[in-house]
Design a protein around this motif. Structure first.
Motif, short mmCIF file in Angstrom:
data_model
loop_
_atom_site.label_atom_id
_atom_site.label_comp_id
_atom_site.label_asym_id
_atom_site.label_seq_id
_atom_site.Cartn_x
_atom_site.Cartn_y
_atom_site.Cartn_z
N GLY A 15 0.82 -1.21 0.00
CA GLY A 15 0.00 0.00 0.00
C GLY A 15 0.85 1.26 0.00
O GLY A 15 0.51 2.25 -0.65
N VAL A 16 1.97 1.21 0.70
CA VAL A 16 2.89 2.36 0.73
C VAL A 16 3.50 2.59 -0.65
O VAL A 16 3.59 3.73 -1.13
N ILE A 17 3.89 1.50 -1.32
CA ILE A 17 4.50 1.61 -2.65
C ILE A 17 3.49 2.15 -3.67
O ILE A 17 3.82 2.96 -4.54
N LEU A 18 2.24 1.70 -3.55
CA LEU A 18 1.20 2.13 -4.49
C LEU A 18 0.63 3.49 -4.13
O LEU A 18 -0.23 4.01 -4.86
N ARG A 19 1.09 4.07 -3.01
CA ARG A 19 0.61 5.37 -2.54
C ARG A 19 -0.90 5.37 -2.33
O ARG A 19 -1.62 6.30 -2.70
N SER A 20 -1.33 4.28 -1.75
CA SER A 20 -2.75 4.14 -1.45
C SER A 20 -2.97 4.31 0.05
O SER A 20 -2.02 4.33 0.83
N ALA A 42 -7.54 -8.05 1.74
CA ALA A 42 -7.08 -6.67 1.93
C ALA A 42 -7.67 -5.81 0.81
O ALA A 42 -7.48 -6.12 -0.37
N THR A 43 -8.40 -4.76 1.18
CA THR A 43 -9.06 -3.90 0.20
C THR A 43 -8.42 -2.52 0.17
O THR A 43 -8.28 -1.87 1.21
N TYR A 44 -8.04 -2.05 -1.03
CA TYR A 44 -7.46 -0.73 -1.24
C TYR A 44 -8.48 0.13 -2.00
O TYR A 44 -9.04 -0.31 -3.00
N ASN A 45 -8.68 1.34 -1.52
CA ASN A 45 -9.61 2.25 -2.19
C ASN A 45 -8.84 3.29 -2.99
O ASN A 45 -8.02 4.03 -2.43
N PHE A 46 -9.10 3.32 -4.29
CA PHE A 46 -8.49 4.32 -5.16
C PHE A 46 -9.56 5.32 -5.61
O PHE A 46 -10.70 5.29 -5.14
N ASN A 47 -9.19 6.19 -6.52
CA ASN A 47 -10.09 7.28 -6.90
C ASN A 47 -11.38 6.79 -7.55
O ASN A 47 -12.47 7.23 -7.20
N LYS A 48 -11.29 5.85 -8.47
CA LYS A 48 -12.48 5.41 -9.22
C LYS A 48 -12.79 3.92 -9.05
O LYS A 48 -13.74 3.41 -9.65
N PHE A 49 -11.98 3.22 -8.28
CA PHE A 49 -12.18 1.78 -8.13
C PHE A 49 -11.57 1.29 -6.82
O PHE A 49 -10.86 2.03 -6.12
N SER A 50 -11.85 0.05 -6.49
CA SER A 50 -11.27 -0.60 -5.32
C SER A 50 -10.55 -1.86 -5.78
O SER A 50 -10.98 -2.52 -6.73
N LEU A 51 -9.47 -2.16 -5.12
CA LEU A 51 -8.69 -3.36 -5.40
C LEU A 51 -8.74 -4.27 -4.18
O LEU A 51 -8.55 -3.81 -3.05
#
Length: 459
Positions: A15-20, A42-51
């Motif tokens: 998450g740190v590397i992806l700047r999330s 593990a869920t990451y939230n980005f501007n227009k989508f979630s991973l």
């Protein structure tokens, strides 16, 4: 540190590397009470989508054990998930690397997998953001995914589930799990797996025959038709994870052979212990007798009663088997067993132990034992007790060569005790038993009792 904990550590570092933002960690559970942990998400939230990155410790199928799997969901369609391959089909249509990691059973391998995932996402996320800013391309992606799901189930399941409300959502989520399980299977043991292994002709043939094809599969077919070969970027991961085969956790032909070999080994080991124990019991139980008939054959056949205990121990040990290497990062972690599996193994082991004890009892009672004033016998196949007969009611013992069926003689040496009332007691029926031994050991004793031993052809 367990692999699930190490997975969380890797997710936070990525998450740190992806700047999330820091990922939202959730335990995946199963069972009636939801107490069995089967994985971590593990869920990451980005501007227009979630991973979402999922580590499945216990999959429904052997090939889904200890797997790492990526899914995406768009903010505009939050209930419609996409696999990593569904996104690649539109954002990187020429990328045919393997991003399904199974049998990830060591920290070293998990670290390698996250290295691949991080490299992929650093390139993929900017392209996905760009695609989602284009309304036409975004609609193409959503439409393609809906068509793939509907085509897989052979019906318009998405619209049907929307009409059912909350109930439809639950059903649809279960169907989606089935859909993604099919994608994992395709990547691990299906047409994609054949492609990753370099079997391009077989992969193309299987892809064309498949009724379940996503846009990624369509792109792969065109790539293969144009002479495309597997990419080499993550070949190390493929060999370390997919090619381990489902036999690692008991699936497939190799897994069956492994269980069979272990079962045979432990059956022999139990027999080596059980046979002397059985013989010692006979010496104790029959200490007052002067002749025991059928003892030898029971010892010879005793391993047959040890099959189930052997299988039970083999399963128990295989489930608990852990291969430990020199350092902790290379230590192989076996997935934890859920409560239902543990209960099955426990019950199976108890059943096997009961069967072994029961076999001791039936073997002891299936013999014919001669004492000073009487003999004990049983005519049942698996007796739990014996009958006792006094010598003074016996007219004679007959050594019978066999019997006749429809005028044809069938050789089958056995001993029959004939009482003074004409009742016939079949004492022992076996081609392994020596009637000569019976006559030699008992003739003098029975003569003293006034009982004759006769040789007859049939009776």
């Amino acid at each position: 540190m367990e692999l699930s904990e190490y997975f969380i550590t890797q997710c936070r570092a990525m998450g740190v590397i992806l700047r999330s933002t820091s990922p939202n960690i959730k335990k995946l559970v199963s069972g009636k009470k939801g107490k069995d942990q089967v994985g971590i998400a593990a869920t990451y939230n980005f501007n227009k989508f979630s991973l979402r990155i999922i580590y499945t410790e216990q999959g429904r199928n052997a090939y889904a054990q200890q797997s790492i799997w990526l899914t995406f969901s768009l903010d505009d369609e939050p209930t419609l998930p996409f696999s990593v391959y569904d996104i690649l089909a539109f954002c990187e249509p020429s990328n045919f690397n393997c991003y399904t990691y199974t049998y990830v059973d060591s920290k070293e391998l998990m670290q390698d997998c996250f290295g691949e995932i991080t490299g992929l996402l650093l390139n993929l996320i900017p392209g996905l953001n760009q695609l989602l800013e284009n309304g036409v391309e975004k609609n193409r992606l959503i439409t393609s995914q809906k068509e793939s799901i509907n085509r897989y189930f052979g019906d318009n399941v998405i619209e049907s589930s929307e009409m059912l409300g909350a109930t439809g959502d639950k059903i649809f989520n279960l169907m989606l799990k089935n859909y993604f399980d099919a994608q994992i299977e395709c990547a691990v043991i299906g047409s994609q797996s054949l492609f990753y292994e370099g079997k391009t002709e077989k992969a193309l043939k299987k892809l064309k025959k498949s009724k379940f094809r996503t846009q990624y599969h369509e792109n792969l077919i065109k790539y293969l038709e144009n002479g495309g070969k597997p990419l080499k970027e993550n070949e190390v991961i493929k060999e370390a994870s997919i090619k381990k085969g489902s036999s690692r956790h008991g699936g497939g032909i190799k897994g069956m052979l492994k269980y069979g070999a272990f079962s045979l080994l432990f059956t022999l080991a139990i027999s080596i212990i059980a046979i002397p124990l059985y013989y010692g019991l006979c010496m104790l139980v029959f200490r007052d007798s002067f002749y025991v008939m059928g003892l030898l054959e029971n010892i010879v056949l005793f391993p047959a009663f040890c099959v189930l205990p052997g299988c039970a121990i083999a399963i128990h040990l295989l489930k608990r088997n852990k291969k430990v290497k020199k350092n902790d990062s290379q230590k192989v972690h076996s997935p934890k067993l859920n409560s239902a599996t543990l209960m099955f193994i426990k019950c199976f082991t108890i059943l096997a132990e009961c069967l072994l004890i029961l076999s001791f009892v039936t073997c002891l009672n299936s013999t014919t034992v001669f004492y000073e004033n009487s003999f004990k016998y049983s005519e049942e196949d698996f007796p739990l007790s014996q009958n006792e007969c006094q010598y003074d009611v016996i007219d004679y013992f007959a050594i019978v060569d066999g019997y006749e069926i429809d005028g044809e003689f069938q050789k089958d040496p056995h001993i029959v005790a004939v009482t003074t009332s004409g009742t016939k007691i079949d004492l022992y029926n076996s081609s392994c038993f020596s009637t000569e031994d019976f006559k030699e050991k008992t003739e003098t004793f029975l003569t003293e009792k006034g009982i004759e031993i006769k040789n007859v052809k049939t009776i």
